[in-house]
Design an enzyme around this catalytic site. Structure first.
Site, PDB file in Angstrom:
ATOM      1  N   LYS A  41     -73.081  64.075-164.457  1.00 23.86           N
ATOM      2  CA  LYS A  41     -74.392  64.333-163.829  1.00 23.86           C
ATOM      3  C   LYS A  41     -75.481  63.379-164.324  1.00 23.86           C
ATOM      4  CE  LYS A  41     -75.866  67.722-167.231  1.00 23.86           C
ATOM      5  NZ  LYS A  41     -75.792  69.098-167.691  1.00 23.86           N
ATOM      6  N   ARG A  49     -79.650  80.125-172.616  1.00 29.49           N
ATOM      7  CA  ARG A  49     -79.626  79.711-171.215  1.00 29.49           C
ATOM      8  C   ARG A  49     -78.604  80.613-170.532  1.00 29.49           C
ATOM      9  NH1 ARG A  49     -78.597  73.558-169.262  1.00 29.49           N
ATOM     10  NH2 ARG A  49     -76.468  74.316-169.138  1.00 29.49           N
TER      11      ARG A  49
HETATM   12  C1  LIG Z   1     -75.187  68.978-168.957  1.00 28.37           C
HETATM   13  C2  LIG Z   1     -74.165  69.909-169.446  1.00 28.37           C
HETATM   14  C3  LIG Z   1     -73.148  69.448-170.296  1.00 28.37           C
HETATM   15  C4  LIG Z   1     -73.121  68.036-170.844  1.00 28.37           C
HETATM   16  O1  LIG Z   1     -74.118  67.926-171.829  1.00 28.37           O
HETATM   17  P1  LIG Z   1     -74.356  66.540-172.619  1.00 28.37           P
HETATM   18  O2  LIG Z   1     -75.408  66.876-173.602  1.00 28.37           O
HETATM   19  O3  LIG Z   1     -74.792  65.570-171.591  1.00 28.37           O
HETATM   20  O4  LIG Z   1     -73.075  66.167-173.266  1.00 28.37           O
HETATM   21  C5  LIG Z   1     -72.159  70.347-170.657  1.00 28.37           C
HETATM   22  N1  LIG Z   1     -72.174  71.621-170.219  1.00 28.37           N
HETATM   23  C6  LIG Z   1     -73.134  72.106-169.417  1.00 28.37           C
HETATM   24  C7  LIG Z   1     -73.084  73.524-168.984  1.00 28.37           C
HETATM   25  C8  LIG Z   1     -74.169  71.273-169.017  1.00 28.37           C
HETATM   26  O5  LIG Z   1     -75.136  71.755-168.213  1.00 28.37           O
END
Ligand SMILES: *Cc1c(COP(=O)(O)O)cnc(C)c1O
Length: 357
Positions: free
Chosen positions: A29, A124
């Site tokens: 993402k 969250r």
């Molecule tokens: C964005 C996200 C990740 C990845 O996090 P990074 O800090 O970019 O490694 C993993 N799990 C969830 C649920 C996320 O929203």
């Protein structure tokens, strides 16, 4: 955007995960799900592709990347048809959504794998009550024939800034064991978090029960952004922080006062920052702004003595008083980028993306 650096970083993450018996699930993402980046992580050996947005998983799948896909934002009820279509797995935290997903899966005659989220204090997504989570898991296992309970997971360091450590990782591992006892079989996946969960891995305190990490940010910014969490982790020096370099052109160069003149109100973003009077200083304006990269704190100048002091939507002001390098109108200034800036710049239509293979 340098793909060799990205592949190098992803390969490092893969090595670290392999050494601990952990699946490397690559989160795409942060580049807006750019296909060329998905190909990099696939080449580096990622075992699963993840995004918060189904459009990005669709793009990867349509392009023929054959890795299993994971939707990492808890699904919207309104997108469940696409969840079944483009995601093999999804993270979930609501029974109502699971029920709707189950019904759709049954109607379509497909099975979808779900990972239930435990909230271990970051506040969250996820069940914060352990018994409720266990009940939900048993409910999926026993009465939702369209869904397969693949496992559980957690997310840290997103809202509550909670650091992943031995304590919360052990808590997740024990929760997984309790669920396995309740359902009488092993779970396929126990997902221990994101980039920030590399710390317990490096510290050697990751319970063996944790068998997946969902890694995005550190592969992209080489940990420029995450030093807070990774203070003592020397392995992270092996990651490169120059996969993304922003180049911006100088459009004005003048010496001006550092404190604005007149009655102070609000700036371009409706904020009232404090200005420190440092006398007259030389500064340049660059033809790029907050609309493109977000926050000036996410730009890291590559030339000593440069300091980004402010921005509006389309302009960035850089103090160059202490900079030894001579600069002229039309010159290009380069910055390294933290994760949030990479995320925004890869989505900006105004920024030309140059890819180096
Ligand atoms: C964005 C996200 C990740 C990845 O996090 P990074 O800090 O970019 O490694 C993993 N799990 C969830 C649920 C996320 O929203």
């Amino acid at each position: 955007m340098n793909h060799e650096v990205l592949r190098n970083n992803a390969s490092k993450v893969k090595e670290w995960c392999d050494a601990a018996g952990i699946m490397y699930c690559a989160v795409v993402k942060g580049t807006n799900g750019m296909l060329s980046f998905a190909k990099d992580v696939a080449a580096a050996g990622a075992e699963m592709l993840a995004s918060s947005r189904l459009e990005q998983l669709k793009r990867c799948r349509d392009a023929g990347i054959e890795l299993p896909t994971l939707l990492i934002r808890v699904p919207m009820i309104s997108e469940l048809d696409d969840v079944l279509e483009y995601a093999d797995y999804s993270l979930n935290s609501e029974i109502a959504t699971l029920e709707a997903l189950n019904e759709k899966a049954l109607k379509k005659g497909v099975e979808h794998k779900v990972i239930l989220m435990a909230d271990l204090g970051d506040l969250r997504e996820g069940w914060i009550d352990e018994d409720e989570l266990i009940n939900a898991a048993v409910h999926v296992e026993d009465s939702m024939d369209g869904l397969i309970l693949a496992g559980i997971g957690t997310n840290l360091g997103c809202y509550g800034s909670i650091v992943a450590d031995e304590q919360n990782m052990t808590q997740l591992a024990e929760l997984a064991e309790r669920i396995e006892e309740s359902i009488g079989r092993e779970l396929e996946i126990v997902s221990g978090g994101a980039s920030s969960s590399l710390k317990p891995l490096m510290d050697g305190v990751m319970p063996s029960k944790i068998n997946m990490l969902r890694i995005g940010a550190v592969v992209l910014d080489g940990c420029l952004d995450d030093v807070r969490i990774f203070y003592d982790v020397k392995e992270l020096d092996e990651l490169r922080d120059d996969a993304f370099i922003l180049k911006a052109e100088v459009i004005e160069k003048k010496t001006k006062p550092t404190h604005p003149i007149g009655t102070l109100g609000v700036n371009a973003f409706g904020k009232s920052p404090e200005y420190i009077d440092r006398g007259n200083r030389e500064r340049v304006i660059l033809a790029i702004g907050g609309q493109d990269y977000g926050d000036i704190a996410d730009l890291v100048p590559t030339v000593e003595g440069m300091e980004v002091i402010g921005a509006s939507g389309d302009h960035t002001i850089v103090d160059i008083e202490d900079c030894k390098k001579p600069l002229a109108i039309g010159d290009i200034i380069e910055f390294k980028l933290k994760y949030s800036a990479i995320m925004r710049l890869t989505m900006s239509e105004n920024v030309k993306l140059c890819e180096i293979d």
